[in-house]
Design an enzyme around this catalytic site. Structure first.
Site, PDB file in Angstrom:
ATOM      1  N   CYS A 146       0.844  -1.199   0.000  1.00 50.75           N
ATOM      2  CA  CYS A 146       0.000   0.000   0.000  1.00 50.75           C
ATOM      3  C   CYS A 146       0.877   1.246   0.000  1.00 50.75           C
ATOM      4  CB  CYS A 146      -0.926  -0.005   1.209  1.00 50.75           C
ATOM      5  SG  CYS A 146      -2.107  -1.365   1.219  1.00 50.75           S
ATOM      6  N   ARG A 166      -0.431   4.229  -2.448  1.00 47.60           N
ATOM      7  CA  ARG A 166      -1.458   4.026  -3.478  1.00 47.60           C
ATOM      8  C   ARG A 166      -2.831   3.805  -2.863  1.00 47.60           C
ATOM      9  NH1 ARG A 166      -3.471  -1.028  -3.686  1.00 47.60           N
ATOM     10  NH2 ARG A 166      -2.292  -2.566  -2.502  1.00 47.60           N
ATOM     11  N   SER A 167      -2.852   3.109  -1.722  1.00 49.88           N
ATOM     12  CA  SER A 167      -4.105   2.742  -1.065  1.00 49.88           C
ATOM     13  C   SER A 167      -3.960   3.041   0.416  1.00 49.88           C
ATOM     14  CB  SER A 167      -4.402   1.250  -1.275  1.00 49.88           C
ATOM     15  OG  SER A 167      -5.578   0.856  -0.583  1.00 49.88           O
ATOM     16  N   ALA A 168      -4.864   3.862   0.946  1.00 51.23           N
ATOM     17  CA  ALA A 168      -4.693   4.358   2.308  1.00 51.23           C
ATOM     18  C   ALA A 168      -5.942   4.109   3.143  1.00 51.23           C
ATOM     19  CB  ALA A 168      -4.364   5.846   2.277  1.00 51.23           C
ATOM     20  N   ASN A 177       1.291   4.476   9.362  1.00 51.86           N
ATOM     21  CA  ASN A 177       2.230   4.843   8.302  1.00 51.86           C
ATOM     22  C   ASN A 177       2.918   6.169   8.583  1.00 51.86           C
ATOM     23  OD1 ASN A 177      -0.363   3.670   6.134  1.00 51.86           O
ATOM     24  ND2 ASN A 177       1.409   2.480   6.801  1.00 51.86           N
ATOM     25  N   HIS A 207      -9.202   6.363   1.827  1.00 48.15           N
ATOM     26  CA  HIS A 207     -10.566   5.913   2.088  1.00 48.15           C
ATOM     27  C   HIS A 207     -10.819   5.593   3.556  1.00 48.15           C
ATOM     28  CE1 HIS A 207      -8.053   2.461   0.767  1.00 48.15           C
ATOM     29  NE2 HIS A 207      -8.602   1.860   1.821  1.00 48.15           N
TER      30      HIS A 207
END
Length: 264
Positions: A146, A166-168, A177, A207
């Site tokens: 991610c 890229r994806s959170a 993170n 998201h």
């Protein structure tokens, strides 16, 4: 940590409903950036309690180049349990790509050692990059990365880091993170003789899962408190020599933990 609260408010206010791999559903925005001055305190959320031990041990596990959860389990960390196979393996995830990226000639490229060497030899380089996104290996990973690429930047004797994610998973993952990469920036700064600068966090699909919305609203109702400070053992000059005992989080006074289910 108003930057993080602003992100929660943005998603709740203007997020688009989307279907996702887990079947849970999300509210999502695309493209968001947060900046944290590491001289102003360690960016560890105060509006809910975060598990400092898990954050540190996960980062040390990445830096060890390991992809089996045994080290994590031995240290009481369970955050990767849901994705591991029966033997505790995750495939060629972060640690493998950071420390042993497979080259075409059969070599394993140690991106961490290389980037530290380059910071010391050529701090103005625009190639101070580490990538965990390896298309040849993605299908063999239990969970594709991610937080997939980060870049260092040196100016005025300070080391900054920008992460592209890229994806959170904004409620559960992003606070981890932020703290993890802020700590990594401080560690790399120490071993390269620099001072910590900024941590810049750039998000792609940011998201909130549909079963985290009430928790996000609860968190937003809590006032922020002063940030803690991070003290690192100044004797450690090798990025791979750090141990958990070399880190001390001081003056961390968070609101209570907020429980939320992980979407697997």
């Amino acid at each position: 940590m108003n930057q993080y609260h602003d992100l929660l408010e943005r998603i709740l206010g203007e997020g688009t409903e989307k279907h996702d791999r887990t079947g849970t559903g999300t509210l999502s925005v695309f493209g968001h950036q947060m900046r944290f001055d590491l001289a102003s305190g360690f960016p560890m959320l105060t509006t809910k309690k975060l598990p400092f031990r898990s954050i540190v041990h996960e980062l040390l596990w990445f830096l060890r180049g390991e992809t089996n959860i045994k080290y994590l389990k031995d240290n009481g960390v369970s955050i990767w349990d849901e994705w591991a196979d029966a033997n505790g393996d995750l495939g060629p995830v972060y640690g493998s790509q950071w420390r042993s990226w497979p080259a075409r000639d059969g070599r394993g490229i140690d991106q961490i050692a290389n980037v530290i060497d380059l910071i010391q030899r050529n701090p103005d380089s625009r190639r101070l990059i580490v990538s965990a996104w390896n298309p040849a290996d993605v299908d063999r990973m239990a969970l594709p990365p991610c937080h997939c690429l980060f870049q260092f930047y040196v100016a005025g004797g300070k080391l900054s880091c920008q992460l592209y994610q890229r994806s959170a998973d904004v409620f559960l993952g992003v606070p981890f993170n932020i703290a993890s990469y802020a700590l990594l920036t401080m560690m790399v700064a120490q071993v390269t003789g620099l001072k910590p600068g900024d941590f810049v966090h750039s998000l792609g699909d940011a998201h909130l899962y549909s079963n985290h919305l009430d928790q996000a609203r609860l968190q937003l109702s809590r006032p922020t408190r002063p940030l803690p400070t991070m003290t690192i053992n100044p004797e450690v000059k090798d990025i791979f020599a750090f141990r958990y005992e070399d880190f001390r989080l001081e003056n961390y006074d968070p609101h209570p933990h907020i429980k939320a289910e992980v979407a697997v």
